[in-house]
Design an enzyme around this catalytic site. Structure first.
Site, PDB file in Angstrom:
ATOM      1  N   CYS A  91     -33.905   4.292   9.688  1.00 18.83           N
ATOM      2  CA  CYS A  91     -33.471   4.441  11.077  1.00 18.83           C
ATOM      3  C   CYS A  91     -31.955   4.208  11.170  1.00 18.83           C
ATOM      4  O   CYS A  91     -31.470   3.145  10.786  1.00 18.83           O
ATOM      5  CB  CYS A  91     -34.221   3.440  11.958  1.00 18.83           C
ATOM      6  SG  CYS A  91     -33.622   3.375  13.647  1.00 18.83           S
ATOM      7  N   CYS A  93     -30.133   3.879  13.823  1.00 19.55           N
ATOM      8  CA  CYS A  93     -29.735   3.283  15.100  1.00 19.55           C
ATOM      9  C   CYS A  93     -29.808   1.762  15.113  1.00 19.55           C
ATOM     10  O   CYS A  93     -29.734   1.152  16.170  1.00 19.55           O
ATOM     11  CB  CYS A  93     -30.598   3.857  16.215  1.00 19.55           C
ATOM     12  SG  CYS A  93     -30.486   5.647  16.307  1.00 19.55           S
ATOM     13  N   CYS A 110     -38.163   6.179   8.861  1.00 17.86           N
ATOM     14  CA  CYS A 110     -38.666   7.090   9.891  1.00 17.86           C
ATOM     15  C   CYS A 110     -39.877   7.883   9.399  1.00 17.86           C
ATOM     16  O   CYS A 110     -39.841   8.410   8.294  1.00 17.86           O
ATOM     17  CB  CYS A 110     -37.547   8.048  10.292  1.00 17.86           C
ATOM     18  SG  CYS A 110     -37.933   9.065  11.720  1.00 17.86           S
ATOM     19  N   CYS A 112     -40.750   4.978  12.004  1.00 14.96           N
ATOM     20  CA  CYS A 112     -40.866   3.524  11.840  1.00 14.96           C
ATOM     21  C   CYS A 112     -42.224   3.021  12.341  1.00 14.96           C
ATOM     22  O   CYS A 112     -42.964   3.741  13.012  1.00 14.96           O
ATOM     23  CB  CYS A 112     -39.734   2.822  12.578  1.00 14.96           C
ATOM     24  SG  CYS A 112     -39.771   3.072  14.363  1.00 14.96           S
ATOM     25  N   CYS A 121     -39.759   4.823  19.989  1.00 15.78           N
ATOM     26  CA  CYS A 121     -38.663   5.226  19.099  1.00 15.78           C
ATOM     27  C   CYS A 121     -37.349   4.685  19.657  1.00 15.78           C
ATOM     28  O   CYS A 121     -36.851   5.159  20.679  1.00 15.78           O
ATOM     29  CB  CYS A 121     -38.614   6.748  18.976  1.00 15.78           C
ATOM     30  SG  CYS A 121     -37.297   7.339  17.895  1.00 15.78           S
TER      31      CYS A 121
END
Length: 152
Positions: A91, A93, A110, A112, A121
């Protein structure tokens, strides 16, 4: 008699002793990651793989991409970059103290665990239909991704 050991700048700007004075007679090595001429082609391939995965997963999970396709494009590019550098689509982010350990654990790869279990998400890549930011699309073109991420 005094001896002087000169230092040179090594990896990350840290001082290192010359090879002749390295401890235990072993030379210090520094890995430098450089982009080869084919790196863009490799990254394009990863972006395409992650694009196809994202479209397929959105259809399978009945989720949709963000109404702002730039969000979708940046997340897919981040997943592709992590796939290239870490070997898994971690991920993009979140902040990690140790990305390699996170990849090995698999929780944030991902899709996750929160996405698989609760359809949550964090990246806003896969949004449920009732989400205010959800668009109507489950597809994005390679060209849309390249155009949106070319500014970064």
């Amino acid at each position: 008699m005094t001896s002087t050991v000169t230092t040179t700048v090594g990896c990350g700007g840290l001082p290192v002793r010359p090879l002749s004075t390295a401890t235990r007679g072993r030379p210090r090595r520094c890995a430098v990651r450089a982009q080869a001429a084919g790196a863009d082609a490799s990254n394009d391939k990863s972006v395409e793989v992650m694009r196809k995965f994202s479209e397929q997963y959105a259809r399978r999970s009945n989720t949709f991409f963000c109404a702002d396709k730039t969000v979708t494009a940046v997340v897919i590019k981040g997943l592709a970059d992590h796939r290239d550098t870490l070997g898994a689509p971690l991920c993009p982010c979140r902040h990690y103290d140790d990305k390699a350990a996170e990849v090995a654990q698999g929780f944030w790869n991902c899709p996750c665990v929160p996405m698989r279990e609760r359809k949550e998400c964090h990246c806003m890549l896969f949004l449920t239909p009732d989400n205010d930011f959800a668009g109507k699309d489950q597809v994005i073109s390679f060209e849309e991704i390249k155009e949106a991420t070319s500014k970064f």
